[in-house]
Design an enzyme around this catalytic site. Sequence first.
Site, PDB file in Angstrom:
ATOM      1  N   ARG A 117       6.795  -1.614  -0.741  1.00  0.00           N
ATOM      2  CA  ARG A 117       5.689  -1.303  -1.275  1.00  0.00           C
ATOM      3  C   ARG A 117       5.962  -0.155  -2.080  1.00  0.00           C
ATOM      4  NH1 ARG A 117       1.017  -3.713   1.288  1.00  0.00           N
ATOM      5  NH2 ARG A 117       1.857  -4.727   3.248  1.00  0.00           N
ATOM      6  N   HIS A 144       0.448   1.384   1.418  1.00  0.00           N
ATOM      7  CA  HIS A 144       0.808   2.245   0.222  1.00  0.00           C
ATOM      8  C   HIS A 144       0.776   3.760   0.628  1.00  0.00           C
ATOM      9  CE1 HIS A 144       0.971  -1.479  -2.140  1.00  0.00           C
ATOM     10  NE2 HIS A 144       1.827  -0.563  -2.769  1.00  0.00           N
ATOM     11  N   SER A 152      -1.668  -2.621  -5.341  1.00  0.00           N
ATOM     12  CA  SER A 152      -1.964  -1.675  -4.207  1.00  0.00           C
ATOM     13  C   SER A 152      -3.455  -1.896  -3.818  1.00  0.00           C
ATOM     14  CB  SER A 152      -1.576  -0.131  -4.363  1.00  0.00           C
ATOM     15  OG  SER A 152      -2.236   0.638  -3.591  1.00  0.00           O
ATOM     16  N   ARG A 153      -3.751  -2.034  -2.682  1.00  0.00           N
ATOM     17  CA  ARG A 153      -5.453  -2.144  -2.416  1.00  0.00           C
ATOM     18  C   ARG A 153      -5.908  -0.779  -2.710  1.00  0.00           C
ATOM     19  NH1 ARG A 153      -5.345  -5.647   2.716  1.00  0.00           N
ATOM     20  NH2 ARG A 153      -4.250  -7.565   1.998  1.00  0.00           N
ATOM     21  N   THR A 154      -5.245   0.454  -2.226  1.00  0.00           N
ATOM     22  CA  THR A 154      -5.611   1.748  -2.086  1.00  0.00           C
ATOM     23  C   THR A 154      -5.729   2.289  -3.439  1.00  0.00           C
ATOM     24  OG1 THR A 154      -4.735   1.712  -0.080  1.00  0.00           O
ATOM     25  CG2 THR A 154      -5.476   3.897  -1.005  1.00  0.00           C
TER      26      THR A 154
END
Length: 140
Positions: free
Chosen positions: A42, A69, A110-112
């Site tokens: 990641r 992440h 990245s979801r964040t």
Amino acid sequence: MKMFKSLSLLPRIVSPFQKCYSTDLISLVGIPRVKITKGQNRYLLVNIHTHGFTKYGRVIVRGADVDNHLTVFDSILEELEPQGICAKILGGGRILNEADSKKIKIYGTSRTFGSADHTRTRNILHSWTTYKDFKITVKN
């Protein structure tokens, strides 16, 4: 004559500022642009700069084989904060680093932190001597 005396003070005034700016820039240049591990990573695309000087930043790539992440971001902060360097995340994704076959695949999001500019990441990796000869593919 008074003007020459006042001009002689100029180096004393300018020197501290010059040292301050040059040491800040040197600390930025001393940070490697790329740190990724072999296998699936990641990764985060990060703009780093010294505190107060956002105009003079540098973009780096950091990646690790971790669960999320945020863990990568925490390791970035551990590396940079002691040196007084700030980090702004530009986005993230995944990197599949097949070092044996000299192939790298950049993909995902990245979801964040959202999606990184994978093309920019590819250009940074190509500029790094370790990955200069690698075949790097980008999938959005």
